[in-house]
Design a protein around this motif. Sequence first.
Motif, PDB file in Angstrom:
ATOM      1  N   TYR A  69       4.390  -6.911  -9.059  1.00  0.00           N
ATOM      2  CA  TYR A  69       3.421  -5.941  -9.594  1.00  0.00           C
ATOM      3  C   TYR A  69       4.132  -4.843 -10.387  1.00  0.00           C
ATOM      4  CZ  TYR A  69      -1.134  -3.460  -9.483  1.00  0.00           C
ATOM      5  OH  TYR A  69      -2.323  -2.858  -9.807  1.00  0.00           O
ATOM      6  N   SER A  70       5.333  -4.479  -9.969  1.00  0.00           N
ATOM      7  CA  SER A  70       6.060  -3.436 -10.697  1.00  0.00           C
ATOM      8  C   SER A  70       6.369  -3.871 -12.131  1.00  0.00           C
ATOM      9  CB  SER A  70       7.349  -3.045  -9.970  1.00  0.00           C
ATOM     10  OG  SER A  70       8.330  -4.048 -10.108  1.00  0.00           O
ATOM     11  N   LYS A  71       6.627  -5.170 -12.306  1.00  0.00           N
ATOM     12  CA  LYS A  71       6.848  -5.688 -13.657  1.00  0.00           C
ATOM     13  C   LYS A  71       5.572  -5.593 -14.475  1.00  0.00           C
ATOM     14  CE  LYS A  71      10.599  -8.888 -12.624  1.00  0.00           C
ATOM     15  NZ  LYS A  71      11.037 -10.293 -12.556  1.00  0.00           N
ATOM     16  N   LYS A  72       4.472  -5.970 -13.864  1.00  0.00           N
ATOM     17  CA  LYS A  72       3.180  -5.916 -14.548  1.00  0.00           C
ATOM     18  C   LYS A  72       2.831  -4.484 -14.955  1.00  0.00           C
ATOM     19  CE  LYS A  72      -1.627  -7.388 -13.847  1.00  0.00           C
ATOM     20  NZ  LYS A  72      -2.569  -8.019 -12.894  1.00  0.00           N
ATOM     21  N   LEU A  73       3.171  -3.528 -14.098  1.00  0.00           N
ATOM     22  CA  LEU A  73       2.883  -2.111 -14.370  1.00  0.00           C
ATOM     23  C   LEU A  73       3.958  -1.450 -15.232  1.00  0.00           C
ATOM     24  CD1 LEU A  73       1.760  -1.051 -10.775  1.00  0.00           C
ATOM     25  CD2 LEU A  73       0.265  -1.406 -12.764  1.00  0.00           C
ATOM     26  N   ASP A  74       5.050  -2.165 -15.489  1.00  0.00           N
ATOM     27  CA  ASP A  74       6.187  -1.657 -16.259  1.00  0.00           C
ATOM     28  C   ASP A  74       6.821  -0.438 -15.584  1.00  0.00           C
ATOM     29  OD1 ASP A  74       8.064  -1.650 -18.326  1.00  0.00           O
ATOM     30  OD2 ASP A  74       6.841  -0.311 -19.576  1.00  0.00           O
ATOM     31  N   VAL A  75       7.030  -0.556 -14.292  1.00  0.00           N
ATOM     32  CA  VAL A  75       7.702   0.508 -13.534  1.00  0.00           C
ATOM     33  C   VAL A  75       8.873  -0.068 -12.725  1.00  0.00           C
ATOM     34  CG1 VAL A  75       5.677   2.030 -13.395  1.00  0.00           C
ATOM     35  CG2 VAL A  75       6.055   0.319 -11.597  1.00  0.00           C
ATOM     36  N   GLN A  76       9.549  -1.075 -13.298  1.00  0.00           N
ATOM     37  CA  GLN A  76      10.642  -1.721 -12.585  1.00  0.00           C
ATOM     38  C   GLN A  76      11.742  -0.744 -12.205  1.00  0.00           C
ATOM     39  OE1 GLN A  76       9.208  -2.702 -15.558  1.00  0.00           O
ATOM     40  NE2 GLN A  76       9.912  -4.747 -16.092  1.00  0.00           N
ATOM     41  N   GLU A  77      11.850   0.364 -12.945  1.00  0.00           N
ATOM     42  CA  GLU A  77      12.899   1.346 -12.648  1.00  0.00           C
ATOM     43  C   GLU A  77      12.716   1.975 -11.268  1.00  0.00           C
ATOM     44  OE1 GLU A  77       9.837   3.449 -15.362  1.00  0.00           O
ATOM     45  OE2 GLU A  77      10.674   1.437 -15.102  1.00  0.00           O
ATOM     46  N   LEU A  78      11.505   1.894 -10.710  1.00  0.00           N
ATOM     47  CA  LEU A  78      11.267   2.445  -9.372  1.00  0.00           C
ATOM     48  C   LEU A  78      11.639   1.463  -8.260  1.00  0.00           C
ATOM     49  CD1 LEU A  78       7.866   4.352  -9.711  1.00  0.00           C
ATOM     50  CD2 LEU A  78      10.198   5.234  -9.981  1.00  0.00           C
ATOM     51  N   MET A  79      11.764   0.192  -8.590  1.00  0.00           N
ATOM     52  CA  MET A  79      12.005  -0.814  -7.551  1.00  0.00           C
ATOM     53  C   MET A  79      13.296  -0.593  -6.764  1.00  0.00           C
ATOM     54  SD  MET A  79       9.530  -2.726  -6.824  1.00  0.00           S
ATOM     55  CE  MET A  79      10.480  -3.644  -5.633  1.00  0.00           C
ATOM     56  N   PRO A  80      14.437  -0.286  -7.409  1.00  0.00           N
ATOM     57  CA  PRO A  80      15.637  -0.033  -6.598  1.00  0.00           C
ATOM     58  C   PRO A  80      15.438   1.115  -5.606  1.00  0.00           C
ATOM     59  CG  PRO A  80      16.227  -0.318  -8.896  1.00  0.00           C
ATOM     60  CD  PRO A  80      14.725  -0.239  -8.844  1.00  0.00           C
ATOM     61  N   LEU A  81      14.636   2.112  -6.003  1.00  0.00           N
ATOM     62  CA  LEU A  81      14.381   3.254  -5.121  1.00  0.00           C
ATOM     63  C   LEU A  81      13.503   2.834  -3.950  1.00  0.00           C
ATOM     64  CD1 LEU A  81      13.641   5.913  -7.898  1.00  0.00           C
ATOM     65  CD2 LEU A  81      15.839   5.137  -7.011  1.00  0.00           C
TER      66      LEU A  81
ATOM     67  N   LEU B  49       0.842  -1.208   0.000  1.00  0.00           N
ATOM     68  CA  LEU B  49       0.000   0.000   0.000  1.00  0.00           C
ATOM     69  C   LEU B  49       0.874   1.254   0.000  1.00  0.00           C
ATOM     70  CD1 LEU B  49      -2.684  -1.210   2.560  1.00  0.00           C
ATOM     71  CD2 LEU B  49      -3.027  -0.825   0.104  1.00  0.00           C
ATOM     72  N   PHE B  50       1.975   1.215   0.730  1.00  0.00           N
ATOM     73  CA  PHE B  50       2.906   2.342   0.780  1.00  0.00           C
ATOM     74  C   PHE B  50       3.595   2.532  -0.570  1.00  0.00           C
ATOM     75  CE2 PHE B  50       7.239   3.947   1.496  1.00  0.00           C
ATOM     76  CZ  PHE B  50       6.955   5.161   2.094  1.00  0.00           C
ATOM     77  N   ALA B  51       4.098   1.459  -1.158  1.00  0.00           N
ATOM     78  CA  ALA B  51       4.821   1.559  -2.434  1.00  0.00           C
ATOM     79  C   ALA B  51       3.937   2.139  -3.535  1.00  0.00           C
ATOM     80  CB  ALA B  51       5.353   0.185  -2.835  1.00  0.00           C
ATOM     81  N   LEU B  52       2.687   1.715  -3.568  1.00  0.00           N
ATOM     82  CA  LEU B  52       1.787   2.155  -4.636  1.00  0.00           C
ATOM     83  C   LEU B  52       1.460   3.644  -4.557  1.00  0.00           C
ATOM     84  CD1 LEU B  52      -0.597  -0.928  -4.831  1.00  0.00           C
ATOM     85  CD2 LEU B  52       1.213  -0.280  -6.437  1.00  0.00           C
ATOM     86  N   ILE B  53       1.601   4.233  -3.372  1.00  0.00           N
ATOM     87  CA  ILE B  53       1.388   5.675  -3.227  1.00  0.00           C
ATOM     88  C   ILE B  53       2.307   6.445  -4.166  1.00  0.00           C
ATOM     89  CG2 ILE B  53       1.723   7.641  -1.655  1.00  0.00           C
ATOM     90  CD1 ILE B  53       0.902   5.680   0.616  1.00  0.00           C
TER      91      ILE B  53
END
Length: 196
Positions: free
Chosen positions: A158-170, A60-64
Motif C-alpha cells: 500500500y505504501s507503494k500505491k500511496l507513494d510514501v515508500q520513504e516511510l516504510m523503513p521508519l 491500521l497502526f501504520a496508516l495513522i
Amino acid sequence: MKYKGIYFRLFSGTMQKVLTEKYGAAYASSIMTKSKPLYRQLVEDADAIGDNNPMAYNQLFALIFIAPYLASDKRISPAIIQDMMRRSLVRYKWFFGLNNLNTRLGKAANKSVIMRYLRWYTKEREVLYPTSFKVDFIGKPYPNACYYRITRCPIALYSKKLDVQELMPLLCELDSLMISLQHGILHRQHTIANGG
C-alpha cells in the motif's frame, strides 16, 4: 479495510503534541483536523485483508502516521513522523511491557498471536485476500528465540500505491522498539520494504 476509530484516538494526542513542538499549535491543529478523515479514507481504500484479520492492527497502526504525512503534502519531514511513531509507542510502554519475551509465557504468548493468524489465513481466505500478510516459520537462525518470517506485507504494498515508500523503513524500524518494550532484541537482516 474496515475503519476502527479507536486507533486514531489512541495516538492522535501524541501526534499533535509532536507537531505542536516542531511546527506550532495552529499548524498542528490544522494537520490533525485533516488527518482524521484522511485516515478513515486510507483505511477504507486499502485492499481488503479481512475485517476479522488478526494482523489487521499492524496496517491500521501504520496508516495513522501516513495520514498526517499525506495531509501535509509531505511537508512534515519523515524524521518528525518517526518521532511521532516512537513517542506514540513509548506512551503505552506499560502495556507492551506486560509481555516479557525472555520468559516461557512471553514466548508462548508471542507465538500464539502468529498461530492465531496462521489458523485464520486459510487457503480460502488467501484467495479472498491475496495481499494480506504471508507468514511462516521456515528457518530459525537464533535458537530459543521467538521466531517467524513474513514474506508478504500489505503495508509495504500500500505504501507503494500511496507513494510514501520513504516511510516504510521508519515503520519497519518500529518493530525494534516494540520488541525492546517487551524486554527483547529484534534480530532481522532484511525487510520486504527494502527488497528482502
